[in-house]
Design a protein around this motif. Structure first.
Motif, PDB file in Angstrom:
ATOM      1  N   ALA A 142       0.666  -0.762  -0.225  1.00 44.56           N
ATOM      2  CA  ALA A 142       0.360  -0.001   0.229  1.00 44.56           C
ATOM      3  C   ALA A 142       0.720   1.394  -0.091  1.00 44.56           C
ATOM      4  O   ALA A 142       0.260   2.380  -0.384  1.00 44.56           O
ATOM      5  CB  ALA A 142      -1.169  -0.108   1.317  1.00 44.56           C
ATOM      6  N   THR A 143       1.901   1.180   0.784  1.00 47.42           N
ATOM      7  CA  THR A 143       2.806   2.401   0.597  1.00 47.42           C
ATOM      8  C   THR A 143       3.383   2.595  -0.924  1.00 47.42           C
ATOM      9  O   THR A 143       3.568   3.542  -1.179  1.00 47.42           O
ATOM     10  CB  THR A 143       3.688   2.124   1.582  1.00 47.42           C
ATOM     11  OG1 THR A 143       4.978   0.589   1.588  1.00 47.42           O
ATOM     12  CG2 THR A 143       3.430   1.878   2.538  1.00 47.42           C
ATOM     13  N   ILE A 144       4.050   1.754  -2.259  1.00 52.61           N
ATOM     14  CA  ILE A 144       3.771   1.997  -3.128  1.00 52.61           C
ATOM     15  C   ILE A 144       3.508   1.500  -4.131  1.00 52.61           C
ATOM     16  O   ILE A 144       2.965   2.846  -4.739  1.00 52.61           O
ATOM     17  CB  ILE A 144       4.306   0.188  -3.390  1.00 52.61           C
ATOM     18  CG1 ILE A 144       5.474  -0.638  -2.915  1.00 52.61           C
ATOM     19  CG2 ILE A 144       5.433   0.274  -4.717  1.00 52.61           C
ATOM     20  CD1 ILE A 144       6.514  -1.333  -2.426  1.00 52.61           C
ATOM     21  N   LEU A 145       1.642   1.000  -3.813  1.00 50.77           N
ATOM     22  CA  LEU A 145       1.537   1.464  -5.069  1.00 50.77           C
ATOM     23  C   LEU A 145      -0.183   2.569  -4.810  1.00 50.77           C
ATOM     24  O   LEU A 145      -1.238   2.358  -4.814  1.00 50.77           O
ATOM     25  CB  LEU A 145      -0.156   0.285  -5.337  1.00 50.77           C
ATOM     26  CG  LEU A 145       0.981  -1.439  -5.541  1.00 50.77           C
ATOM     27  CD1 LEU A 145       0.080  -2.576  -5.265  1.00 50.77           C
ATOM     28  CD2 LEU A 145       1.257  -0.857  -6.813  1.00 50.77           C
ATOM     29  N   ARG A 146       0.687   4.027  -4.791  1.00 48.89           N
ATOM     30  CA  ARG A 146      -0.462   4.730  -4.788  1.00 48.89           C
ATOM     31  C   ARG A 146      -1.256   5.485  -5.582  1.00 48.89           C
ATOM     32  O   ARG A 146      -2.139   6.074  -5.317  1.00 48.89           O
ATOM     33  CB  ARG A 146       0.627   5.922  -4.748  1.00 48.89           C
ATOM     34  CG  ARG A 146       2.154   5.675  -3.468  1.00 48.89           C
ATOM     35  CD  ARG A 146       3.274   6.839  -3.342  1.00 48.89           C
ATOM     36  NE  ARG A 146       4.026   6.583  -2.284  1.00 48.89           N
ATOM     37  CZ  ARG A 146       5.258   6.152  -2.826  1.00 48.89           C
ATOM     38  NH1 ARG A 146       5.586   5.908  -4.214  1.00 48.89           N
ATOM     39  NH2 ARG A 146       6.437   6.485  -1.741  1.00 48.89           N
ATOM     40  N   ASP A 147      -0.938   4.535  -7.151  1.00 46.99           N
ATOM     41  CA  ASP A 147      -2.738   4.839  -8.124  1.00 46.99           C
ATOM     42  C   ASP A 147      -3.758   4.264  -7.550  1.00 46.99           C
ATOM     43  O   ASP A 147      -4.515   4.078  -8.334  1.00 46.99           O
ATOM     44  CB  ASP A 147      -1.722   4.604  -9.356  1.00 46.99           C
ATOM     45  CG  ASP A 147      -1.262   5.948  -9.350  1.00 46.99           C
ATOM     46  OD1 ASP A 147      -0.884   6.880  -8.942  1.00 46.99           O
ATOM     47  OD2 ASP A 147       0.211   5.733 -10.446  1.00 46.99           O
ATOM     48  N   TYR A 148      -3.368   3.464  -6.489  1.00 41.11           N
ATOM     49  CA  TYR A 148      -4.706   2.790  -6.813  1.00 41.11           C
ATOM     50  C   TYR A 148      -5.201   2.550  -4.652  1.00 41.11           C
ATOM     51  O   TYR A 148      -4.564   2.846  -4.329  1.00 41.11           O
ATOM     52  CB  TYR A 148      -3.774   0.984  -6.141  1.00 41.11           C
ATOM     53  CG  TYR A 148      -4.044   0.291  -7.686  1.00 41.11           C
ATOM     54  CD1 TYR A 148      -4.301  -0.244  -8.425  1.00 41.11           C
ATOM     55  CD2 TYR A 148      -1.915   0.373  -8.610  1.00 41.11           C
ATOM     56  CE1 TYR A 148      -3.763  -1.457  -9.737  1.00 41.11           C
ATOM     57  CE2 TYR A 148      -2.156   0.505  -9.675  1.00 41.11           C
ATOM     58  CZ  TYR A 148      -3.124  -0.574 -10.230  1.00 41.11           C
ATOM     59  OH  TYR A 148      -2.622  -0.955 -11.817  1.00 41.11           O
ATOM     60  N   GLN A 149      -6.538   2.004  -5.197  1.00 41.10           N
ATOM     61  CA  GLN A 149      -7.373   2.391  -3.875  1.00 41.10           C
ATOM     62  C   GLN A 149      -6.884   1.343  -3.113  1.00 41.10           C
ATOM     63  O   GLN A 149      -7.269  -0.116  -3.491  1.00 41.10           O
ATOM     64  CB  GLN A 149      -8.769   2.235  -3.982  1.00 41.10           C
ATOM     65  CG  GLN A 149      -9.076   3.289  -5.236  1.00 41.10           C
ATOM     66  CD  GLN A 149      -9.043   5.093  -4.356  1.00 41.10           C
ATOM     67  OE1 GLN A 149      -9.494   5.283  -2.628  1.00 41.10           O
ATOM     68  NE2 GLN A 149      -7.944   5.807  -4.879  1.00 41.10           N
ATOM     69  N   HIS A 150      -7.272   1.270  -1.593  1.00 39.10           N
ATOM     70  CA  HIS A 150      -6.498   0.550  -0.935  1.00 39.10           C
ATOM     71  C   HIS A 150      -7.556   0.192   0.253  1.00 39.10           C
ATOM     72  O   HIS A 150      -8.054   0.725   1.005  1.00 39.10           O
ATOM     73  CB  HIS A 150      -5.371   0.278  -0.014  1.00 39.10           C
ATOM     74  CG  HIS A 150      -5.137  -0.976   0.719  1.00 39.10           C
ATOM     75  ND1 HIS A 150      -5.098  -1.658   0.141  1.00 39.10           N
ATOM     76  CD2 HIS A 150      -4.175  -0.687   1.753  1.00 39.10           C
ATOM     77  CE1 HIS A 150      -4.757  -3.264   1.629  1.00 39.10           C
ATOM     78  NE2 HIS A 150      -4.158  -2.236   2.396  1.00 39.10           N
ATOM     79  N   PRO A 151      -9.159  -1.080  -0.316  1.00 41.51           N
ATOM     80  CA  PRO A 151     -10.463  -0.111   0.824  1.00 41.51           C
ATOM     81  C   PRO A 151     -10.022  -1.050   2.184  1.00 41.51           C
ATOM     82  O   PRO A 151      -9.286  -2.515   2.520  1.00 41.51           O
ATOM     83  CB  PRO A 151     -11.274  -0.750   0.204  1.00 41.51           C
ATOM     84  CG  PRO A 151     -10.382  -2.070  -0.606  1.00 41.51           C
ATOM     85  CD  PRO A 151      -9.390  -1.326  -0.896  1.00 41.51           C
ATOM     86  N   LYS A 152     -10.347  -0.375   3.267  1.00 39.00           N
ATOM     87  CA  LYS A 152     -10.149  -0.617   4.561  1.00 39.00           C
ATOM     88  C   LYS A 152     -12.102  -1.744   5.109  1.00 39.00           C
ATOM     89  O   LYS A 152     -11.434  -2.334   6.036  1.00 39.00           O
ATOM     90  CB  LYS A 152      -9.954   0.104   5.386  1.00 39.00           C
ATOM     91  CG  LYS A 152      -8.175   0.412   5.253  1.00 39.00           C
ATOM     92  CD  LYS A 152      -7.488  -0.356   5.154  1.00 39.00           C
ATOM     93  CE  LYS A 152      -5.873   0.751   5.241  1.00 39.00           C
ATOM     94  NZ  LYS A 152      -5.280  -0.307   4.973  1.00 39.00           N
ATOM     95  N   SER A 153     -12.687  -1.362   4.711  1.00 39.88           N
ATOM     96  CA  SER A 153     -13.948  -2.470   4.718  1.00 39.88           C
ATOM     97  C   SER A 153     -14.617  -3.316   3.402  1.00 39.88           C
ATOM     98  O   SER A 153     -13.975  -2.793   2.435  1.00 39.88           O
ATOM     99  CB  SER A 153     -15.292  -1.064   5.316  1.00 39.88           C
ATOM    100  OG  SER A 153     -15.301  -0.279   3.573  1.00 39.88           O
ATOM    101  N   ASN A 154     -15.528  -3.653   3.818  1.00 42.43           N
ATOM    102  CA  ASN A 154     -16.123  -4.847   2.861  1.00 42.43           C
ATOM    103  C   ASN A 154     -17.178  -4.751   2.012  1.00 42.43           C
ATOM    104  O   ASN A 154     -17.664  -3.565   2.766  1.00 42.43           O
ATOM    105  CB  ASN A 154     -16.802  -6.592   3.387  1.00 42.43           C
ATOM    106  CG  ASN A 154     -15.678  -6.821   3.427  1.00 42.43           C
ATOM    107  OD1 ASN A 154     -14.427  -6.918   3.360  1.00 42.43           O
ATOM    108  ND2 ASN A 154     -15.499  -7.624   5.393  1.00 42.43           N
ATOM    109  N   GLU A 155     -17.428  -3.919   1.419  1.00 43.11           N
ATOM    110  CA  GLU A 155     -18.791  -3.868   0.302  1.00 43.11           C
ATOM    111  C   GLU A 155     -19.160  -5.042  -0.143  1.00 43.11           C
ATOM    112  O   GLU A 155     -18.846  -6.211  -0.260  1.00 43.11           O
ATOM    113  CB  GLU A 155     -17.852  -3.011  -0.643  1.00 43.11           C
ATOM    114  CG  GLU A 155     -17.392  -1.970  -0.353  1.00 43.11           C
ATOM    115  CD  GLU A 155     -17.108  -0.963  -0.899  1.00 43.11           C
ATOM    116  OE1 GLU A 155     -17.187  -1.811  -2.683  1.00 43.11           O
ATOM    117  OE2 GLU A 155     -16.054  -0.165  -1.293  1.00 43.11           O
TER     118      GLU A 155
END
Length: 406
Positions: free
Chosen positions: A276-289
């Motif tokens: 997550a510290t590298i893929l800055r152009d990607y969303q990293h969701p913390k909760s389920n949908e």
């Protein structure tokens, strides 16, 4: 003894074999320190074993850490680290926790065990403070002209004869200045001597522990501290760590002289948070949908997604070199259609940074791929490791960017 994660192991002591097929909750209840402290943060940690026994073989999992019984010690280290260093673990901890961990060797000595707890303490504190500063009912004694609680007859007679208008009484009130926050405050002041961190969470605790005295440390360590409110369960391991740091004692199970002690780190979670510290152009969701337009069933949570590039990335710390396993393939296919993406794949640690297409899906279409990040080997120093892995990180990002433009 030093063994690797995700590997077949043999010739292990009986006390370690007795931990086979115990899930992480069972180990936590027995007193092991678990990182991350909140099991909900790691999707697979709840069902994770420390040591899996199946068909006559023992196999380590994604858990790494330090365990001991008496003088007998076992270190489970990353399969990407060699026999003398823990550069990869160092690097991921430094990135995720934003701390300066340089050349930390988990199994070198007992001191390294204590140092690791000090490095992890701010994270445990921050997770606990997400629930708010711990508060509990405490008894306060007063002797004044306006009674607001229950009369304390014995103390009233002792203090107020002859009677001049004051009344001795006691109340039960919520207070932040309690034993839990006091032991945390003592730990903060101890750590400040070793690591002069400028931490906002430290200041929050200082502001509510107005009665703090360094001379009370022995009294606090001998005091039985219990947390009865399940809402504040994150504070249980935090207090446990505080006492270990302050006493410089080893964590144990049971009360016998030869007990098992240890700290276990979920390498899978650490790998994901590091990425997550590298893929800055990607969303990293913390909760389920939910998968559905209405309702709350069918919950999913892809590790990373980029809606603009229409790309899904699921992280795997386990070995993927031989190919994507059936259930992992089904999982990323569901993510691909759920996010209306055109590509979905696995990102895992390996020996070479490379992008491989597994194939194009029939039906609604979409590409399934896997991509690995090379973990440097045989580095002479941590500085050398850091420079080499930063090069590989840039190669990884270029590979993803190149594929996104196709």
């Amino acid at each position: 003894m030093r063994i690797k994660d995700n590997s077949l192991v043999s010739a292990l002591p009986a006390w370690f074999l007795n931990l086979a097929n115990l899930d992480i909750r069972a180990l936590q209840k027995q007193g092991f320190i678990i990182f991350p402290p909140n099991l909900n943060e790691s999707e697979d940690l709840d069902e994770q074993f420390l040591l899996e026994y199946k068909s006559g073989d023992y196999r380590t999992t994604n858990l790494i850490g330090w365990l001991a019984e008496g003088d007998d010690k076992i270190t489970i280290h990353s399969r990407f680290d060699d026999e003398k260093s823990d550069f990869f673990l160092n690097y991921m901890l430094q990135k995720v926790l934003k701390i300066n961990v340089i050349n930390f060797n988990l199994g070198a000595s007992d001191e390294q065990f204590y140092d690791l707890l000090i490095y992890l303490f701010p994270y445990y504190l921050h997770q606990a403070l997400k629930k708010g500063i711990y508060k509990e009912y405490q008894r306060f004694e007063y002797n004044d002209f306006s009674i607001k609680g229950s009369l304390d007859i014995a103390r009233h007679i002792k203090k107020n004869i002859p009677f001049l208008g004051k009344v001795a009484y006691q109340t039960h009130e919520f207070s932040y200045d309690n034993a839990v926050n006091q032991i945390i405050r003592h730990t903060i002041e101890f750590i400040k001597l070793k690591q002069p961190w400028n931490n906002a969470d430290f200041q929050k605790v200082r502001e509510v522990t107005l009665s703090f005295k360094k001379s009370d440390l022995s009294k606090m360590l001998s005091k039985k501290i219990s947390i009865k409110n399940p809402y504040f369960h994150e504070y249980i391991q935090l207090v446990q760590i505080c006492k270990i740091i302050l006493r410089r004692e080893k964590q144990g199970i049971g009360e016998n002289k030869n007990f098992v002690k240890g700290i276990l780190i979920d390498a899978s979670w650490l790998w994901e948070e590091y990425l997550a510290t590298i893929l800055r152009d990607y969303q990293h969701p913390k909760s389920n949908e939910s998968l559905y337009l209405q309702g709350h069933s069918g919950l999913v949570r892809p590790d990373f997604y980029n809606d603009k590039a229409r790309c899904i990335i699921d992280t795997k710390y386990k070995k993927v070199d031989s190919g994507i396993k059936r259930m992992d393939r089904f999982q990323i296919i569901s993510y691909l259609h759920y996010r209306n993406a055109t590509r979905a794949g696995l990102l895992y640690p390996g020996n070479k940074t490379k992008y491989e297409t597994e194939g194009m899906l029939k039906g609604y279409g979409g590409e399934i791929f896997k991509i690995s990040l090379a973990i440097p080997q045989n580095c002479e120093s941590y500085e050398s490791f850091s420079k080499q892995i930063e090069i590989e990180e840039n190669i990884l990002l270029r590979e993803l960017e190149k594929e996104n433009k196709l």
